[in-house]
Design a protein around this motif. Structure first.
Motif, short mmCIF file in Angstrom:
data_model
loop_
_atom_site.label_atom_id
_atom_site.label_comp_id
_atom_site.label_asym_id
_atom_site.label_seq_id
_atom_site.Cartn_x
_atom_site.Cartn_y
_atom_site.Cartn_z
N GLY B 111 0.23 -3.87 -15.30
CA GLY B 111 0.90 -3.36 -14.10
C GLY B 111 0.18 -3.69 -12.80
N PHE B 112 -1.06 -4.18 -12.91
CA PHE B 112 -1.88 -4.41 -11.71
C PHE B 112 -1.21 -5.39 -10.73
CE2 PHE B 112 -5.36 -6.78 -9.59
CZ PHE B 112 -5.92 -5.74 -8.88
N GLU B 115 1.93 -3.99 -9.05
CA GLU B 115 1.52 -2.97 -8.08
C GLU B 115 1.11 -3.64 -6.77
OE1 GLU B 115 -1.69 -0.89 -9.98
OE2 GLU B 115 -0.45 0.81 -10.53
N ASN B 116 0.36 -4.73 -6.90
CA ASN B 116 -0.15 -5.41 -5.70
C ASN B 116 0.96 -5.97 -4.83
OD1 ASN B 116 -2.81 -4.93 -6.25
ND2 ASN B 116 -3.09 -6.82 -7.38
N ILE B 117 2.05 -6.43 -5.49
CA ILE B 117 3.10 -7.05 -4.67
C ILE B 117 4.18 -6.04 -4.30
CG2 ILE B 117 2.67 -9.40 -5.47
CD1 ILE B 117 4.88 -9.14 -7.45
N GLY B 118 3.90 -4.76 -4.55
CA GLY B 118 4.79 -3.72 -4.04
C GLY B 118 6.08 -3.53 -4.79
N VAL B 119 6.06 -3.72 -6.12
CA VAL B 119 7.25 -3.51 -6.93
C VAL B 119 7.43 -1.99 -7.13
CG1 VAL B 119 8.24 -3.91 -9.23
CG2 VAL B 119 6.93 -5.71 -8.10
N PRO B 120 8.67 -1.47 -7.03
CA PRO B 120 8.86 -0.03 -7.24
C PRO B 120 8.48 0.42 -8.65
CG PRO B 120 10.88 -1.08 -6.45
CD PRO B 120 9.88 -2.16 -6.64
N THR B 121 8.10 1.71 -8.77
CA THR B 121 7.53 2.22 -10.01
C THR B 121 8.36 1.93 -11.27
OG1 THR B 121 6.46 3.94 -8.76
CG2 THR B 121 6.65 4.31 -11.11
N ILE B 124 8.22 -1.57 -12.26
CA ILE B 124 6.92 -1.95 -12.85
C ILE B 124 6.93 -1.66 -14.34
CG2 ILE B 124 4.44 -1.47 -12.93
CD1 ILE B 124 4.47 -0.88 -10.02
N TRP B 125 7.40 -0.45 -14.72
CA TRP B 125 7.42 -0.08 -16.14
C TRP B 125 8.29 -1.04 -16.94
CZ3 TRP B 125 4.43 3.19 -18.73
CH2 TRP B 125 3.66 4.08 -17.98
N VAL B 128 6.41 -4.34 -17.25
CA VAL B 128 5.24 -4.25 -18.13
C VAL B 128 5.70 -4.31 -19.58
CG1 VAL B 128 3.47 -2.66 -18.97
CG2 VAL B 128 3.74 -3.03 -16.52
#
Lengths: 270, 292
Positions: B111-112, B115-121, B124-125, B128
């Motif tokens: 997820g790192f 997270e860095n490129i500002g993907v919504p939560t 991200i899940w 991943v």
């Protein structure tokens, strides 16, 4: 010896404690430590013990696993206990040569040992049930107000989480270098303290070089994955308080109040 | 128009002494021209110091060209504002699996990047889970990377890059520190990403066995591209490869020896099955010759 350090290791399990918000755990650990250093009397000690046992039980982390973490600080505990034992002024019970043991000293030493043990256990529950990432997330969010006065909160949190991630790797590496040096006749186990420290130099130099190399590699890998210091960063696991977190806050505050009540009304026998 | 285009790319490592005077200049890339099409599987070969890793770091904007230009998609990598978009387009997997995993839990590491490129939560899940499935590591999502094997760690690192959904992934000697099993896992994953997701793959390696399935092989020596072509073309030139201190796959060497011994085997045999078929065919011919 190095592998026994459990502080900073995560123990995966499915328990209430694991599910709590890291901020709750940080706060509770702090409250618990404060309570350890201001309780007085056997009643408060009993309360602190019961609280600790309940938390350990509900965290589903085997007690044996936690005790392993205690081994690493046995020496520190011994030193503190000894200092307390011999250097506290008061009513002398036993005396020989220049040493004398006072009643207060014995009491202080015992109390200090108990406090340190509980402190380590309490702190290791936090680290065992919280992934380093959650922990640093929690710290970051709790300390965020400080960033307004120019404290690089995000950078500090990131540094902590990376340090925790690399502890086991560097320990393994130390082991490897040690064996390589021992295979070529290095001696880490004999001689007095100064000689031993001196013998560590051929161990530390390669360890530092390799740590710097790793840091360089990691920095590049993080940059390659678009890390740019936390600007516009989203969270995979954002922190939200839930019902159980609020209940946990209440329980911890209740515990603290109880310890305080014991301190004020039953400060015996200390 | 290709996804990665280099024109007369030059990179010099300049070493300075304490006063800032130039002590020595080392040319790592010497006027390199390169054009990679979207969806290709490219392998770059070369012995140590041939400039292949330097080239890789340019594609990810970790290094900027001294001279010449490099374009990723329609972005010029030497422009400051393009650095992040370039890194989103071209991901990179490094050699040492330990030194590129940031988090202490597999799924958090994957997820790192997002997270860095500002993907919504929620996204991200989803990413991943998908990328861990793509590399076959979904079962290990809650594990600590320290307890995984080298090949597994490297697959986690690949998932971390895949989760950023790049169009192109550069593998910088991803197998150099792995055992044979780990090597196979990683190369299989790279091929699967290329075939199933259409990700452009640039694989830098010095294991010849890993590149026989590539669409195109580029051989580098002293900062220059010295050979280019399909695996069959490249490995037919055994003598030339030896000149650049590169090996040929064992099977190709064996096929070469057999041909020199008088068997009817064509040049540029790359795989065991291929050689086996030729040998079986020859055996068949000899047998039928005996009968008649």
């Amino acid at each position: 010896m190095l592998r026994d350090i459990t502080l900073g290791q995560y123990y995966p399990a499915d328990s209430v404690i694991h599910k709590l918000d890291p901020r709750v755990k940080l706060f509770s650990t702090m409250v618990y430590i404060i309570s350890l250093f201001c309780f007085r009397g056997i009643a408060a000690l009993v309360v602190a013990t019961i609280f600790l046992v309940i938390v350990i039980r509900s965290s589903k982390v085997p007690f044996k696993f936690m005790v392993k973490g205690l081994k690493a600080i046995v020496i520190l505990m011994l030193i503190t206990a000894l200092f307390n034992l011999f250097l506290t002024p008061g009513k002398t019970v036993v005396s020989f040569w220049v040493f004398k043991i006072t009643e207060e000293g014995a009491k202080n030493a015992a109390l200090m040992a108990v406090r340190l043990t509980y402190l380590i256990l309490g702190a290791s529950i936090m680290t065992l049930t919280t992934t380093p990432n959650q922990l640093t997330d929690g710290l970051e969010k709790s300390l965020m107000p400080l960033s307004k006065i120019g404290v690089p909160v995000h950078a500090i949190a990131m540094m902590m989480s990376i340090a925790l991630r690399f502890i086991p790797i560097l320990i393994e590496e130390t082991d490897k270098i040690m064996k390589a040096q021992m295979a070529r006749g290095a001696d880490f186990e004999s001689g007095n303290l100064f000689q031993r420290v001196k013998n560590m130099i051929p161990l530390l130099v390669p360890l530092f070089i390799s740590a710097f190399r790793r840091a360089d590699d990691l920095a590049m890998a993080m940059e390659a994955r678009c890390y740019n210091g936390g600007v516009g960063r989203t969270k995979m696991k954002p922190l939200h308080y839930e019902g159980r977190d609020k209940r946990a806050y209440l329980i911890v505050l209740g515990y603290f109040a109880l310890v305080m009540v014991c301190r004020i009304y039953f400060p015996f026998p200390m | 128009m290709g996804i990665i285009r280099a024109k007369q790319l030059v990179h010099e490592y300049i070493r300075r002494d304490e006063e800032g005077n130039v002590e020595s200049i080392e040319t790592a890339l010497d006027h390199v021209d390169l054009d990679v099409e979207q969806g290709q599987f490219i392998a770059i070969l070369g012995h140590n110091g041939s400039g292949k890793s330097t080239l890789a770091k340019h594609i990810n904007a970790l290094l900027t060209p001294t001279e010449g230009s490099l374009w990723v998609g329609d972005m010029d990598v030497s422009k400051e504002e393009n650095i992040l978009p370039v890194r989103r387009t071209a991901g990179m997997v490094f050699q040492n699996p330990d030194n590129q995993i940031v988090a202490s839990v597999v799924e958090e590491d994957v997820g790192f990047g997002p997270e860095n490129i500002g993907v919504p939560t929620e996204e991200i899940w989803r990413r991943v889970e998908k990328s861990l499935k793509d590399v076959g590591m979904l079962a290990y999502r809650h594990h600590s990377p320290n307890k995984l094997s080298g090949g597994q760690k490297q697959r986690v690192a690949i998932a971390g890059v895949v989760a950023m959904e790049p169009k192109c992934i550069v593998f910088d000697e991803p197998t150099a520190m792995l055992d044979p099993n780990g090597r196979k896992e990683v190369i299989r994953t790279a091929h699967a990403l290329n075939k199933e997701k259409g990700v452009t793959v640039i694989l830098i390696t010095h294991y010849m066995e890993e590149v026989v399935d590539a669409d195109r092989i580029i051989v580098m020596d002293q900062g220059k591209i010295v050979m280019q072509g399909t695996p069959r073309e490249i490995f037919s030139a055994v003598g030339k490869l030896k000149e650049y201190r590169l090996d040929v796959p064992q099977i190709t060497v064996l096929a070469d020896l057999l041909r020199q011994a008088g068997l009817d085997i064509p040049v540029g045999v790359l795989k065991r099955e291929e050689l086996l078929q030729h040998i079986l065919r020859i055996a068949q011919v000899e047998k039928s010759g005996e009968v008649s």
